[in-house]
Design a protein around this motif. Structure first.
Motif, PDB file in Angstrom:
ATOM      1  N   PHE A 125       0.804  -1.238   0.000  1.00  0.00           N
ATOM      2  CA  PHE A 125       0.000   0.000   0.000  1.00  0.00           C
ATOM      3  C   PHE A 125       0.831   1.280   0.000  1.00  0.00           C
ATOM      4  O   PHE A 125       0.308   2.358   0.255  1.00  0.00           O
ATOM      5  CB  PHE A 125      -0.944   0.013   1.208  1.00  0.00           C
ATOM      6  CG  PHE A 125      -1.917  -1.135   1.218  1.00  0.00           C
ATOM      7  CD1 PHE A 125      -2.800  -1.346   0.157  1.00  0.00           C
ATOM      8  CD2 PHE A 125      -1.956  -2.028   2.283  1.00  0.00           C
ATOM      9  CE1 PHE A 125      -3.698  -2.407   0.170  1.00  0.00           C
ATOM     10  CE2 PHE A 125      -2.843  -3.088   2.316  1.00  0.00           C
ATOM     11  CZ  PHE A 125      -3.711  -3.285   1.241  1.00  0.00           C
ATOM     12  N   CYS A 126       2.154   1.162  -0.203  1.00  0.00           N
ATOM     13  CA  CYS A 126       2.996   2.356  -0.285  1.00  0.00           C
ATOM     14  C   CYS A 126       4.175   2.053  -1.195  1.00  0.00           C
ATOM     15  O   CYS A 126       4.336   0.920  -1.636  1.00  0.00           O
ATOM     16  CB  CYS A 126       3.482   2.785   1.106  1.00  0.00           C
ATOM     17  SG  CYS A 126       4.538   1.572   1.920  1.00  0.00           S
ATOM     18  N   VAL A 179      -2.499   3.067  -0.933  1.00  0.00           N
ATOM     19  CA  VAL A 179      -2.807   2.952  -2.367  1.00  0.00           C
ATOM     20  C   VAL A 179      -2.374   1.564  -2.823  1.00  0.00           C
ATOM     21  O   VAL A 179      -1.238   1.162  -2.613  1.00  0.00           O
ATOM     22  CB  VAL A 179      -2.047   4.028  -3.188  1.00  0.00           C
ATOM     23  CG1 VAL A 179      -2.332   3.856  -4.680  1.00  0.00           C
ATOM     24  CG2 VAL A 179      -2.430   5.420  -2.725  1.00  0.00           C
ATOM     25  N   ASN A 210      -1.063  -1.650  -4.644  1.00  0.00           N
ATOM     26  CA  ASN A 210      -0.016  -2.024  -5.598  1.00  0.00           C
ATOM     27  C   ASN A 210      -0.630  -3.006  -6.616  1.00  0.00           C
ATOM     28  O   ASN A 210      -1.030  -4.114  -6.277  1.00  0.00           O
ATOM     29  CB  ASN A 210       1.126  -2.684  -4.809  1.00  0.00           C
ATOM     30  CG  ASN A 210       2.290  -3.128  -5.674  1.00  0.00           C
ATOM     31  OD1 ASN A 210       2.152  -3.301  -6.877  1.00  0.00           O
ATOM     32  ND2 ASN A 210       3.446  -3.317  -5.041  1.00  0.00           N
ATOM     33  N   ASP A 219     -10.742   3.031   3.483  1.00  0.00           N
ATOM     34  CA  ASP A 219      -9.733   3.797   2.743  1.00  0.00           C
ATOM     35  C   ASP A 219      -9.386   3.184   1.392  1.00  0.00           C
ATOM     36  O   ASP A 219      -8.624   3.766   0.626  1.00  0.00           O
ATOM     37  CB  ASP A 219      -8.440   3.886   3.563  1.00  0.00           C
ATOM     38  CG  ASP A 219      -8.580   4.817   4.754  1.00  0.00           C
ATOM     39  OD1 ASP A 219      -9.530   5.625   4.758  1.00  0.00           O
ATOM     40  OD2 ASP A 219      -7.755   4.707   5.681  1.00  0.00           O
ATOM     41  N   LEU A 220      -9.875   1.967   1.132  1.00  0.00           N
ATOM     42  CA  LEU A 220      -9.480   1.295  -0.114  1.00  0.00           C
ATOM     43  C   LEU A 220     -10.701   1.020  -0.985  1.00  0.00           C
ATOM     44  O   LEU A 220     -11.756   0.618  -0.494  1.00  0.00           O
ATOM     45  CB  LEU A 220      -8.760  -0.014   0.204  1.00  0.00           C
ATOM     46  CG  LEU A 220      -7.322   0.185   0.693  1.00  0.00           C
ATOM     47  CD1 LEU A 220      -6.872  -0.966   1.578  1.00  0.00           C
ATOM     48  CD2 LEU A 220      -6.359   0.362  -0.482  1.00  0.00           C
TER      49      LEU A 220
END
Ligand code: ADP
Ligand code: MG
Ligand code: ZN
Length: 478
Positions: A24-25, A52, A54, A278-279
């Motif tokens: 996620f980063c 975010v 991958n 958040d996703l």
């Protein structure tokens, strides 16, 4: 094991994915960097940051799902699994719970030559790894968060396995698949492949499943097998004593070969799963799926069949050579130098595998590169050296990395095919061993092998054994 009972086993396998960056980063997943350097506010779990996804993680997971015949769900979502752990700074792990990306698959394991069993795959989901707590410091526990946010897939099997051996075969199969796909290095010792074993027992003929325990902390394939075998016996003993199995999580202790209680088993509702706000929903549409499927490499079973057909190898050889993609590649690279398929197979299966198993290195780190071994085999093929000499110089190739022709030249080991030189050695041996010659002439054919051996010795192993044989027979029969 008490034959009135049957064991039931289901495995949860975590595989660390070989992406360059975290799930996620953008932090690196590189192993071995100084502690707490591959980190950023996202994987450190600072408030207010946003993960975010991958894209590579989705692609790797879908590849795995395809190979094990899963349904690839068009839509899947992430969930927060809440629990406290010092190496989990957010206080929750982002995982998948309801609506995982892959479901309802199966893999085949080969119990015995030709006997295949199907093992169901319940689901495969994506999740992030936690950090590492380091306890081997005298006065403190240290925390390294480099691993936080490393992508994992969890592969959950149906309770279809019936013995420690089947569990071993199933794990071996999964390792073979992930390494072929090149999505995980498959190293259990280093923790890139981890396995939790769920174990229960029941009386044979009983259809209801028994109460299970979950065994963790096995860091090798053999330990998984041993831990399950131990746990089966422990449960049977309890039941035979009229006691009950307590559902709990156990730790395998490789030093004592026993399981130790770790904690009472938590239930799913203890984690208070809820969809991660958040996703976004992951959508794998047909177009993406078909572009992912184009990345599928030649898989082990297919490669194995090809080895049998193309190189005329016995199934036994093909099985071993295709056990990992790297080994199969090594073998095929030898064949760019020599066409002696069987001889190349023999060298890999004996000399090469013996060395890498004994020294616990991987084939990639084996000092003799395939073209160099290919040259060696070619030199035997062309009668430049004998097979015996080749075996003798191979250890030197390993220790020095020199090419075989260099060692052969330095040590003057070129095979003698010059018949006059061999003839004089043969005569010398015949004259020196009149008793044996008599025995041979009286019908004891075995003596021939001894005489050939003497001539080989006389020529310090350099004579071409076939020529020695011919000349010897010729002279004896005159
Ligand atoms: P939990 O909620 O305890 O994690 P799951 O239903 O998610 O249990 O199953 C986890 C794993 O345990 C799966 O691999 C499943 O096949 C296996 N399993 C479930 N029940 C049993 C049982 N009674 N005996 C052995 N394995 C089991
Ligand atoms: Mg579970
Ligand atoms: Zn990060």
């Amino acid at each position: 094991m008490n034959s009135r009972y049957e064991a039931v086993i289901g495995l949860e396998v975590h595989a660390q994915l070989l992406t360059d960056t975290k799930i996620f980063c953008g932090c690196s997943t590189k192993f071995g960097n100084p502690p707490n350097t591959n980190v950023c506010p996202v994987c450190l779990g600072h408030p207010g940051v946003l993960p975010v996804m991958n894209k590579k993680v989705v692609e790797f997971t879908v590849l795995m799902g395809m190979v094990v015949n899963c349904k690839i769900n068009e839509k899947s979502i992430f969930a927060r699994k809440n629990y406290f752990y010092p190496d989990l700074p957010k206080g929750y792990q982002i995982s998948q719970y309801e609506e995982p990306i892959c479901e309802h698959g199966k893999v085949e394991i080969e119990l015995k030559e030709g006997i295949i069993k199907e093992i169901g795959i319940t689901r495969i989901h994506m999740e992030e790894d936690a950090g590492k707590s380091i306890h081997d410091h005298s006065d403190a526990t240290l925390i390294d968060l480099n691993r936080c946010g490393t992508p994992l897939i969890e592969i959950v099997s149906e309770p279809d396995l019936r013995s420690p051996e089947e569990a071993y075969l199933y794990l071996t199969k999964l390792k073979q698949i992930v390494t072929y796909l090149d999505i995980c290095d498959g190293n259990m010792e280093q923790g890139s492949l981890r396995c939790d074993a769920n174990v229960s027992v029941r009386l044979k003929g009983e259809s209801k499943l028994g109460t299970k325990t979950e065994v963790k902390n096995m860091n090798s394939f053999r330990n998984v097998e041993r831990a399950i075998a131990f746990e089966i016996e422990r449960q049977i003993e309890l039941l035979e004593d009229g006691k009950q199995i307590v559902q709990q999580t156990l730790l395998w202790d490789a030093d004592t070969n026993k399981v130790l209680p770790m904690r009472s088993k938590e239930e799913a509702h203890d984690y208070r799963y809820f969809p991660d706000p958040d996703l976004v929903t992951i959508v794998v549409n047909d177009e993406w799926k078909s572009s992912i499927s184009k990345q599928l490499p030649e898989l082990p079973d297919i490669r194995r069949e090809r080895f049998i057909n193309q190189y005329k190898l016995p199934a036994y050889d093909a099985n071993i050579l295709t056990s990992s993609r790297q080994l199969a590649n090594y073998y095929e690279q030898i064949l760019t130098v020599t066409n002696d398929y069987k001889s190349a197979s023999n060298w890999v299966m004996t000399e090469v595998l013996k060395f890498i198993n004994d020294s616990k290195i991987s084939i990639e780190d084996f000092p003799v590169k395939p073209d160099s071994l290919g040259k060696l085999i070619k030199m035997i093929e062309e009668n430049i050296i004998s097979g015996k000499i080749a075996k003798e110089i191979f250890p030197e190739m390993i220790s020095t990395g020199k090419m075989p022709e260099q060692i052969v030249a330095e040590k003057n080991l070129v095979q003698i095919s010059d018949t006059s030189e061999i003839e004089s050695a043969v005569e010398k041996i015949i004259n020196a061993n009149p008793d044996d010659v008599q025995k041979f002439l009286a019908g004891k054919e075995k003596v021939l092998g001894f005489l050939v051996g003497q001539v080989m010795k006389e020529t310090r192993g350099k004579a071409n054994p076939k020529i020695v044989n011919d000349i010897l027979l010729n002279k004896l029969k005159r």
